[in-house]
Scaffold this active site. Sequence first.
Site, PDB file in Angstrom:
ATOM      1  N   ARG A 177      47.730  35.833  44.181  1.00  0.00           N
ATOM      2  CA  ARG A 177      46.769  36.217  43.136  1.00  0.00           C
ATOM      3  C   ARG A 177      46.559  37.721  43.230  1.00  0.00           C
ATOM      4  NH1 ARG A 177      41.009  33.520  41.702  1.00  0.00           N
ATOM      5  NH2 ARG A 177      42.453  32.186  40.578  1.00  0.00           N
ATOM      6  N   THR A 187      40.952  27.989  43.628  1.00  0.00           N
ATOM      7  CA  THR A 187      42.414  28.066  43.572  1.00  0.00           C
ATOM      8  C   THR A 187      43.009  28.175  44.967  1.00  0.00           C
ATOM      9  OG1 THR A 187      42.145  29.175  41.461  1.00  0.00           O
ATOM     10  CG2 THR A 187      44.318  29.304  42.471  1.00  0.00           C
TER      11      THR A 187
HETATM   12  C1  NCD Z   1      39.408  31.663  36.948  1.00  0.00           C
HETATM   13  C2  NCD Z   1      40.269  32.825  37.369  1.00  0.00           C
HETATM   14  O1  NCD Z   1      40.204  33.294  38.504  1.00  0.00           O
HETATM   15  O2  NCD Z   1      41.040  33.233  36.515  1.00  0.00           O
HETATM   16  N1  NCD Z   1      38.948  30.863  37.980  1.00  0.00           N
HETATM   17  C3  NCD Z   1      39.773  29.931  38.546  1.00  0.00           C
HETATM   18  O3  NCD Z   1      40.851  30.222  39.013  1.00  0.00           O
HETATM   19  N2  NCD Z   1      39.351  28.662  38.546  1.00  0.00           N
HETATM   20  C4  NCD Z   1      38.383  32.020  35.950  1.00  0.00           C
HETATM   21  C5  NCD Z   1      37.319  33.022  36.312  1.00  0.00           C
HETATM   22  O4  NCD Z   1      37.376  33.705  37.322  1.00  0.00           O
HETATM   23  O5  NCD Z   1      36.373  33.102  35.525  1.00  0.00           O
END
Ligand code: NCD
Length: 303
Positions: A105, A56
């Site tokens: 995030r 991400t």
């Molecule tokens: C996910 C997340 O961080 O929510 N990964 C992501 O962003 N591709 C899923 C996960 O961490 O399993």
Amino acid sequence: MASGLLGIEELSREQIEALLARGRYYQPMQAQSVKKLDTLRGKTIVNLFFEASTRTRTSFEIAAKRLGADTISISAMGSSLSKGESLVDTLNTLDAMRPDAIVMRHSASGAPHFLARFLPTPIINAGDGTHEHPTQALLDALTILDYRPSLEGLRVAIIGDIAHSRVARSNIHLLSRFGVDLVLCGPAPLLPPELQYLAPGITLTTNIEEAVTGADVVMMLRVQLERQHETSFPKNEYFQFYGLRLEHLRLARPDAIVMHPGPINRGREIASEVADFPRSVILNQVENGVAARMAVLEQVVAH
Ligand code: NCD
């Protein structure tokens, strides 16, 4: 979308369609030798990640750069949060440098929504706790649309740790807007019964065979042990009951695709041969992440 992008739940079907259309517009550009536009030239985007991320974070940074923006990525490890500064003070500090958007995030569900209430800068949610991960749902929809003419009437099975998955929640909000027949599957402690009331067309099952039968899309999720403090489920037997194996795919439609947001844990939720299977589109999802995030950044920053 008033300013930023906090979740899929807040978006109408038309707003989602508009973002997907722009995502599709940006898809072919990813394969060109020169990948730079000046749509966001002169704009500054801050990526603020308080949780681990490979896909991400990189994808947001590449998307911003391909649109010509300047980006800076900050991880909580190297920031003053580790010196005791509060989240609000950290955000106000970054905001004082006048970025045009903050991509964020955080492990707390609702953290970006809380900050968006008083921060003038638009916030884009890159995953908040167990709540939402809107750009993941958009890139997942783009990927499904690479293999199917429309989302309408598809059968999509989401299998794994539904309880702790923001990916599942954002996908449920998005796919249910388009009349998808959704099956959520996992061990009972990881499958909150109230999710079936989120939208019409959602069924729950603890049986993986039942979930994959007739599916157009099988979306696997990682078991998020880092979010499980009290939940107990049989960790050692997990693969036996909920790991996706080739034999399961015989129950799905012959042209079914296998998806996973990553990071994958081979041998836990997905057999290695399934992860590397020709109809596994896990890396296509990663590729589409850039186009989906370009669409979102353009919407939030350029308009
Ligand atoms: C996910 C997340 O961080 O929510 N990964 C992501 O962003 N591709 C899923 C996960 O961490 O399993």
